[in-house]
Design an enzyme around this catalytic site. Sequence first.
Site, PDB file in Angstrom:
ATOM      1  N   THR A 254      49.757  31.558  74.131  1.00 39.13           N
ATOM      2  CA  THR A 254      48.862  32.657  73.802  1.00 39.13           C
ATOM      3  C   THR A 254      47.971  32.245  72.627  1.00 39.13           C
ATOM      4  O   THR A 254      48.368  31.424  71.815  1.00 39.13           O
ATOM      5  CB  THR A 254      49.744  33.854  73.409  1.00 39.13           C
ATOM      6  OG1 THR A 254      50.391  34.312  74.577  1.00 39.13           O
ATOM      7  CG2 THR A 254      48.984  34.971  72.756  1.00 39.13           C
TER       8      THR A 254
ATOM      9  N   ASP B  81      53.174  41.795  74.810  1.00 34.87           N
ATOM     10  CA  ASP B  81      52.757  42.456  73.569  1.00 34.87           C
ATOM     11  C   ASP B  81      51.281  42.221  73.236  1.00 34.87           C
ATOM     12  O   ASP B  81      50.677  43.026  72.507  1.00 34.87           O
ATOM     13  CB  ASP B  81      53.595  41.943  72.392  1.00 34.87           C
ATOM     14  CG  ASP B  81      53.425  40.426  72.218  1.00 34.87           C
ATOM     15  OD1 ASP B  81      53.468  39.699  73.236  1.00 34.87           O
ATOM     16  OD2 ASP B  81      53.236  39.978  71.074  1.00 34.87           O
TER      17      ASP B  81
ATOM     18  N   THR C 138      52.511  35.897  68.594  1.00 32.86           N
ATOM     19  CA  THR C 138      52.806  35.114  69.797  1.00 32.86           C
ATOM     20  C   THR C 138      54.311  34.985  69.903  1.00 32.86           C
ATOM     21  O   THR C 138      54.991  34.749  68.906  1.00 32.86           O
ATOM     22  CB  THR C 138      52.160  33.713  69.744  1.00 32.86           C
ATOM     23  OG1 THR C 138      52.713  32.922  70.809  1.00 32.86           O
ATOM     24  CG2 THR C 138      52.384  32.998  68.431  1.00 32.86           C
ATOM     25  N   GLY C 139      54.827  35.150  71.099  1.00 33.61           N
ATOM     26  CA  GLY C 139      56.272  35.035  71.266  1.00 33.61           C
ATOM     27  C   GLY C 139      56.735  35.799  72.476  1.00 33.61           C
ATOM     28  O   GLY C 139      55.935  36.185  73.336  1.00 33.61           O
TER      29      GLY C 139
ATOM     30  N   GLY D 140      57.157  38.528  74.384  1.00 31.00           N
ATOM     31  CA  GLY D 140      56.433  39.785  74.245  1.00 31.00           C
ATOM     32  C   GLY D 140      57.285  41.043  74.251  1.00 31.00           C
ATOM     33  O   GLY D 140      57.012  41.987  73.498  1.00 31.00           O
TER      34      GLY D 140
HETATM   35  N1  ASP Z   1      53.415  37.157  73.720  1.00 31.19           N
HETATM   36  C1  ASP Z   1      52.939  36.691  74.986  1.00 31.19           C
HETATM   37  C2  ASP Z   1      53.494  37.565  76.082  1.00 31.19           C
HETATM   38  O1  ASP Z   1      54.626  37.961  76.006  1.00 31.19           O
HETATM   39  C3  ASP Z   1      53.304  35.282  75.283  1.00 31.19           C
HETATM   40  C4  ASP Z   1      53.069  34.257  74.209  1.00 31.19           C
HETATM   41  O2  ASP Z   1      52.878  34.600  73.051  1.00 31.19           O
HETATM   42  O3  ASP Z   1      53.066  33.067  74.512  1.00 31.19           O
HETATM   43  O4  ASP Z   1      52.800  37.810  77.052  1.00 31.19           O
END
Ligand code: ASP
Length: 327
Positions: free
Chosen positions: A194, A225, A245-246, A248
Amino acid sequence: MTAIEMQFVIFRTDYKHKMNNFSIAIHGGAGTLVKGMMTPELEVQYKDALKKALDIGSDILRNGGSAIDAVEQAVISLEDSHLFNAGKGSVFTSKGKHEMDASIMDGKSLEAGAVSLVAGIKNPVSLAREVMDNSDHVFLAGEGAMEFAKFRAVEMRDEAFFYDEFRFQQWQEIKDSDKFQLDHSVKKDSKFGTVGAVACDEQGNLAAATSTGGMTNKRFGRIGDSPVIGSGTYANNQTCAVSCTGSGEFFIRGVAAYDVSCLMEYKGLSLEEAANEVVFNRLKTINGDGGLIACDRFGNITMPFNTEGMYRASLDINGKETISIYS
Ligand code: ASP
């Protein structure tokens, strides 16, 4: 020195702090390649893409542009790179398509725009900006968001534009299973992520933006998220601008971005203390992996993550530039 001269010096100091300074931070996701798999060539590619996006945002701020323009343009640059899981480099859904999510928030007005489950949009962050600037709404999804995109004549691309061989192979490995894959939840090949940006402009105005392709093999209209204001993105001039980022689902449950702001507003924590509390304590308690970038109205920047790495870059008020992947 006379009292009037003294006043002038104070004014000049204040003026200098508020009017001549800016800061910006960007991220390309907390789903980095594990250290052993990163080649020097790839590292150069990532760092070049981060540097390009940082420069685009910084130039806008240096020329007196607004934080909201800087974060939008920095995110566009990252969306246009195939290296990151957003825009052009978005992952494949269980149906072999691309469904993208994005959001943007202006810390001065507390206005926000977000889109979810959109396809064929070259730069989802700009569609989110269109929602903020040219609709009476905050969050548009799916067919309705696409209808709005057509109405606003937003730039579109065909499927081929979003094809990436690595992403396709990533999907092939799990496409016939119930599994879905977040870049940072796998041990290897966790290559992309992301994207997001936060900025503080010369006027002390804050803004944040986030954009993503979500999870490989996602289905059932899964939304993470990133487009959720308060979870993946938040900006408020009184406190901070945050892009996450993480994993979600955990960032939604933890209302992560807003939590950083709340800890500053209600508990009086500094930007760094608040961000660390959210990333290393609150999210960790519910098994949330990932990180965030944040800045405050004094131009402070923090970029904590609880994963092995996070593609990130920043330019602070003293002109110090950082481009990093691992801790
Ligand atoms: N937060 C993003 C999601 O859950 C994914 C990511 O941050 O890589 O869609």
